[in-house]
Scaffold this motif. Structure first.
Motif, PDB file in Angstrom:
ATOM      1  N   GLU A  21       0.894  -0.998   0.060  1.00 31.67           N
ATOM      2  CA  GLU A  21       0.119   0.038  -0.051  1.00 31.67           C
ATOM      3  C   GLU A  21       0.955   1.406  -0.107  1.00 31.67           C
ATOM      4  O   GLU A  21       0.406   2.364  -0.692  1.00 31.67           O
ATOM      5  CB  GLU A  21      -0.986   0.155   1.149  1.00 31.67           C
ATOM      6  N   ARG A  22       1.985   1.181   0.520  1.00 28.20           N
ATOM      7  CA  ARG A  22       2.883   2.315   0.776  1.00 28.20           C
ATOM      8  C   ARG A  22       3.523   2.441  -0.453  1.00 28.20           C
ATOM      9  O   ARG A  22       3.655   3.837  -1.166  1.00 28.20           O
ATOM     10  CB  ARG A  22       3.921   2.173   1.871  1.00 28.20           C
ATOM     11  N   ALA A  23       3.738   1.538  -1.259  1.00 29.65           N
ATOM     12  CA  ALA A  23       4.289   1.440  -2.707  1.00 29.65           C
ATOM     13  C   ALA A  23       3.445   2.034  -3.704  1.00 29.65           C
ATOM     14  O   ALA A  23       3.623   3.157  -4.559  1.00 29.65           O
ATOM     15  CB  ALA A  23       4.664   0.199  -3.140  1.00 29.65           C
ATOM     16  N   ARG A  24       1.943   1.627  -3.666  1.00 31.97           N
ATOM     17  CA  ARG A  24       0.982   2.274  -4.349  1.00 31.97           C
ATOM     18  C   ARG A  24       0.771   3.763  -4.165  1.00 31.97           C
ATOM     19  O   ARG A  24       0.263   4.467  -5.045  1.00 31.97           O
ATOM     20  CB  ARG A  24      -0.304   1.289  -3.933  1.00 31.97           C
ATOM     21  N   SER A  25       0.950   4.369  -3.068  1.00 32.87           N
ATOM     22  CA  SER A  25       0.789   5.537  -2.773  1.00 32.87           C
ATOM     23  C   SER A  25       2.092   6.474  -3.031  1.00 32.87           C
ATOM     24  O   SER A  25       2.181   7.441  -2.901  1.00 32.87           O
ATOM     25  CB  SER A  25       0.356   5.881  -1.019  1.00 32.87           C
ATOM     26  N   GLY A  26       2.993   5.797  -3.527  1.00 33.18           N
ATOM     27  CA  GLY A  26       4.146   6.600  -4.278  1.00 33.18           C
ATOM     28  C   GLY A  26       5.525   6.479  -3.349  1.00 33.18           C
ATOM     29  O   GLY A  26       6.834   7.337  -3.690  1.00 33.18           O
ATOM     30  N   ASP A  27       5.438   5.632  -2.089  1.00 34.76           N
ATOM     31  CA  ASP A  27       6.802   5.479  -1.797  1.00 34.76           C
ATOM     32  C   ASP A  27       7.694   4.793  -2.044  1.00 34.76           C
ATOM     33  O   ASP A  27       7.496   3.548  -2.489  1.00 34.76           O
ATOM     34  CB  ASP A  27       6.366   4.836  -0.143  1.00 34.76           C
ATOM     35  N   ASN A  28       8.945   5.607  -2.952  1.00 36.81           N
ATOM     36  CA  ASN A  28       9.705   4.664  -3.378  1.00 36.81           C
ATOM     37  C   ASN A  28      10.619   3.530  -2.701  1.00 36.81           C
ATOM     38  O   ASN A  28      11.005   2.304  -3.199  1.00 36.81           O
ATOM     39  CB  ASN A  28      10.813   5.592  -4.095  1.00 36.81           C
ATOM     40  N   ILE A  57      13.706  -9.907 -16.549  1.00 37.54           N
ATOM     41  CA  ILE A  57      13.560  -9.536 -15.230  1.00 37.54           C
ATOM     42  C   ILE A  57      13.519  -7.909 -15.253  1.00 37.54           C
ATOM     43  O   ILE A  57      12.199  -7.559 -14.735  1.00 37.54           O
ATOM     44  CB  ILE A  57      14.849  -9.843 -14.165  1.00 37.54           C
ATOM     45  N   GLN A  58      14.050  -7.181 -16.150  1.00 36.68           N
ATOM     46  CA  GLN A  58      13.880  -5.772 -16.100  1.00 36.68           C
ATOM     47  C   GLN A  58      12.475  -5.496 -16.736  1.00 36.68           C
ATOM     48  O   GLN A  58      11.763  -4.822 -16.299  1.00 36.68           O
ATOM     49  CB  GLN A  58      14.905  -5.133 -16.902  1.00 36.68           C
ATOM     50  N   GLU A  59      12.150  -6.251 -17.831  1.00 32.34           N
ATOM     51  CA  GLU A  59      10.770  -5.902 -18.205  1.00 32.34           C
ATOM     52  C   GLU A  59       9.591  -6.333 -17.122  1.00 32.34           C
ATOM     53  O   GLU A  59       8.428  -5.523 -16.921  1.00 32.34           O
ATOM     54  CB  GLU A  59      10.532  -6.797 -19.467  1.00 32.34           C
ATOM     55  N   ILE A  60       9.753  -7.506 -16.480  1.00 34.86           N
ATOM     56  CA  ILE A  60       8.785  -7.826 -15.418  1.00 34.86           C
ATOM     57  C   ILE A  60       8.721  -6.692 -14.449  1.00 34.86           C
ATOM     58  O   ILE A  60       7.738  -6.308 -13.978  1.00 34.86           O
ATOM     59  CB  ILE A  60       9.217  -9.351 -14.833  1.00 34.86           C
ATOM     60  N   LYS A  61       9.663  -6.310 -14.076  1.00 38.48           N
ATOM     61  CA  LYS A  61       9.781  -5.308 -12.980  1.00 38.48           C
ATOM     62  C   LYS A  61       9.053  -4.066 -13.509  1.00 38.48           C
ATOM     63  O   LYS A  61       8.401  -3.413 -12.718  1.00 38.48           O
ATOM     64  CB  LYS A  61      11.371  -4.776 -12.491  1.00 38.48           C
ATOM     65  N   SER A  62       9.421  -3.575 -14.768  1.00 38.01           N
ATOM     66  CA  SER A  62       8.874  -2.290 -15.212  1.00 38.01           C
ATOM     67  C   SER A  62       7.340  -2.391 -15.276  1.00 38.01           C
ATOM     68  O   SER A  62       6.656  -1.543 -14.983  1.00 38.01           O
ATOM     69  CB  SER A  62       9.486  -1.829 -16.568  1.00 38.01           C
ATOM     70  N   GLN A  63       6.761  -3.591 -15.758  1.00 38.59           N
ATOM     71  CA  GLN A  63       5.409  -3.781 -15.760  1.00 38.59           C
ATOM     72  C   GLN A  63       4.900  -3.642 -14.541  1.00 38.59           C
ATOM     73  O   GLN A  63       3.667  -3.213 -14.097  1.00 38.59           O
ATOM     74  CB  GLN A  63       5.090  -5.205 -16.371  1.00 38.59           C
ATOM     75  N   LEU A  64       5.533  -4.479 -13.529  1.00 39.83           N
ATOM     76  CA  LEU A  64       5.054  -4.704 -12.195  1.00 39.83           C
ATOM     77  C   LEU A  64       4.860  -3.165 -11.497  1.00 39.83           C
ATOM     78  O   LEU A  64       3.736  -2.724 -10.888  1.00 39.83           O
ATOM     79  CB  LEU A  64       5.855  -5.537 -11.267  1.00 39.83           C
ATOM     80  N   ILE A  65       5.823  -2.332 -11.693  1.00 38.19           N
ATOM     81  CA  ILE A  65       5.820  -0.964 -11.166  1.00 38.19           C
ATOM     82  C   ILE A  65       4.555  -0.103 -11.774  1.00 38.19           C
ATOM     83  O   ILE A  65       4.082   0.585 -11.123  1.00 38.19           O
ATOM     84  CB  ILE A  65       7.447  -0.425 -11.409  1.00 38.19           C
ATOM     85  N   GLU A  66       4.536  -0.448 -12.918  1.00 40.95           N
ATOM     86  CA  GLU A  66       3.287   0.394 -13.602  1.00 40.95           C
ATOM     87  C   GLU A  66       2.286  -0.110 -13.099  1.00 40.95           C
ATOM     88  O   GLU A  66       1.182   0.744 -12.954  1.00 40.95           O
ATOM     89  CB  GLU A  66       3.589  -0.080 -15.342  1.00 40.95           C
ATOM     90  N   LEU A  67       2.046  -1.215 -12.927  1.00 40.58           N
ATOM     91  CA  LEU A  67       0.528  -1.900 -12.432  1.00 40.58           C
ATOM     92  C   LEU A  67       0.633  -1.174 -10.906  1.00 40.58           C
ATOM     93  O   LEU A  67      -0.812  -1.004 -10.641  1.00 40.58           O
ATOM     94  CB  LEU A  67       0.903  -3.644 -12.474  1.00 40.58           C
ATOM     95  N   ILE A  68       1.337  -1.323 -10.188  1.00 37.14           N
ATOM     96  CA  ILE A  68       1.297  -1.025  -8.819  1.00 37.14           C
ATOM     97  C   ILE A  68       0.950   0.599  -8.792  1.00 37.14           C
ATOM     98  O   ILE A  68       0.082   0.863  -7.906  1.00 37.14           O
ATOM     99  CB  ILE A  68       2.647  -1.359  -7.881  1.00 37.14           C
ATOM    100  N   ARG A  69       1.527   1.228  -9.579  1.00 32.40           N
ATOM    101  CA  ARG A  69       1.431   2.768  -9.456  1.00 32.40           C
ATOM    102  C   ARG A  69       0.016   3.180 -10.219  1.00 32.40           C
ATOM    103  O   ARG A  69      -0.641   4.178  -9.735  1.00 32.40           O
ATOM    104  CB  ARG A  69       2.500   3.579 -10.117  1.00 32.40           C
ATOM    105  N   LYS A  70      -0.523   2.210 -11.043  1.00 30.81           N
ATOM    106  CA  LYS A  70      -1.770   2.725 -11.703  1.00 30.81           C
ATOM    107  C   LYS A  70      -3.048   2.270 -10.826  1.00 30.81           C
ATOM    108  O   LYS A  70      -3.964   2.819 -10.997  1.00 30.81           O
ATOM    109  CB  LYS A  70      -1.876   1.962 -13.026  1.00 30.81           C
ATOM    110  N   ASN A  71      -2.696   1.305 -10.017  1.00 26.85           N
ATOM    111  CA  ASN A  71      -4.026   0.825  -9.454  1.00 26.85           C
ATOM    112  C   ASN A  71      -4.102   1.478  -8.044  1.00 26.85           C
ATOM    113  O   ASN A  71      -3.603   1.025  -7.012  1.00 26.85           O
ATOM    114  CB  ASN A  71      -3.958  -0.904  -9.308  1.00 26.85           C
TER     115      ASN A  71
END
Length: 71
Positions: A21-28, A57-71
């Motif tokens: 939840e902290r990650a979703r709210s922008g906590d790097n 692995i980098q592609e998975i990470k970037s997609q995961l970050i995008e999903l977490i930040r959008k939702n």
């Protein structure tokens, strides 16, 4: 036989849900913790992607970050 899912220990009193939840709210810092906790699973999944392992692995990470930040 099913593999046992490893249990990860977050900082002493924080559950994965709290860190997520902290990650979703922008906590790097929390985002880095989430990525670190999910690293073993990302490495396992990278075997199924027809790209060099590090790129996968980098592609998975970037997609995961995008999903977490959008939702």
């Amino acid at each position: 036989m099913q593999e046992k899912v490893p249990t990860h220990h977050c900082s002493q009193h924080e559950s994965f849900d709290v860190i997520f939840e902290r990650a979703r709210s922008g906590d790097n810092g929390a985002m880095l913790q989430v990525l670190d906790l999910l690293q073993p699973e990302m490495e396992r999944m990278a075997c199924f992607i027809k790209m060099p392992r590090e790129e996968s692995i980098q592609e998975i990470k970037s997609q995961l970050i995008e999903l977490i930040r959008k939702n």
